[in-house]
Design an enzyme around this catalytic site. Structure first.
Site, mmCIF file in Angstrom:
data_model
loop_
_atom_site.group_PDB
_atom_site.id
_atom_site.type_symbol
_atom_site.label_atom_id
_atom_site.label_comp_id
_atom_site.label_asym_id
_atom_site.label_seq_id
_atom_site.Cartn_x
_atom_site.Cartn_y
_atom_site.Cartn_z
ATOM 1 C CG ASP A 170 -0.599 0.561 5.613
ATOM 2 O OD1 ASP A 170 -0.225 -0.238 4.735
ATOM 3 O OD2 ASP A 170 -0.274 1.946 5.615
ATOM 4 C CG HIS A 201 -0.940 1.810 1.819
ATOM 5 N ND1 HIS A 201 0.082 2.267 2.826
ATOM 6 C CD2 HIS A 201 -0.641 2.511 0.759
ATOM 7 C CE1 HIS A 201 0.924 2.936 2.052
ATOM 8 N NE2 HIS A 201 0.418 3.227 0.744
#
Length: 232
Positions: A170, A201
């Site tokens: 992420d 993400h």
């Protein structure tokens, strides 16, 4: 069946719209679906519809109603993505949690009782975490909640089940933040943290370029099982 309903804000500042998806029969429980910074868009509405298909009353409140009512953009369109990042700076998370509390009360009234869960994505993942620390929600799920590491001082208040999903690649939630989250939450028996290797993400976006099918399907299955257990 789907429609829109209005919920009165707790602070008396007005009312806000909530997308409502109704199951075919009596709801087994309610699930509140909290948007990303892209509004109650097609992806969030589809997530609510999917919960209704599984027998839940699903409610997706407009979290931006105070400053950008009806905001609805596509993260796969660069200009719309940029606009969302600009708009989200106006979001007051404390007011947002109050709005969640109002929706919890509305959900319980609609069912004349019954349990209520919450699931949120990105910004909504942080909202779901804070719902677990500040409200009497029965079960909470957060997908890649950006900013949770800045609110770990509230973690002592988590007394009901919380499931958090994180991508290990992420670019908004780094290794240091994830390490802090584990350190604060792993000792709490109410909390489960799942990590998904090789994804970024937004991996559980309903559809679009960000979705990573295998990881998304696993996280979604775990979420279904989590709610089936804790909202029964």
């Amino acid at each position: 069946m789907t429609d829109m309903m209005e919920v009165a804000a707790i602070d008396g500042s007005g009312s806000f719209p909530v997308y409502r998806a109704l199951p075919a029969g009596t709801p087994k429980a309610a699930i509140i679906v909290i948007q990303e910074i892209f509004g109650v868009n097609a992806g969030i509405r589809k997530k609510a519809d999917d919960w209704a298909a599984l027998g839940y009353l699903a409610l997706a409140p407009d979290m931006f109603w105070r400053f950008a009512p009806g905001f609805d953009v596509d993260p796969d369109v660069p200009e719309q993505m940029a606009h969302a990042f600009e708009i989200r700076t106006k979001f007051n998370v404390d007011k947002g949690i109050q709005d969640v509390e109002a929706v919890i009360r509305a959900a319980r009234a609609l069912m004349t009782g019954g349990k209520v869960g919450i699931v949120g994505f990105c910004m909504g993942g942080r909202v779901s975490y804070l719902a677990a620390t500040r409200t009497d929600i029965d079960a909470s799920v957060g997908f890649y909640g950006a900013g949770i590491d800045a609110a770990l001082g509230e973690s002592h208040a988590i007394a009901k089940p919380l499931l958090l999903h994180f991508a290990d690649q992420d670019h908004f939630i780094g290794a240091e933040a994830l390490s802090a989250i584990h350190a604060a939450l792993d000792p709490n028996a109410h909390v489960t943290i799942e990590e998904y290797p090789g994804v970024d993400h937004g991996f559980a976006d309903t559809f679009g370029k960000r979705r990573s099918g295998e990881a998304a399907s696993l996280a979604e299955a775990r979420t279904r099982d989590f709610f089936a257990e804790h909202l029964a």
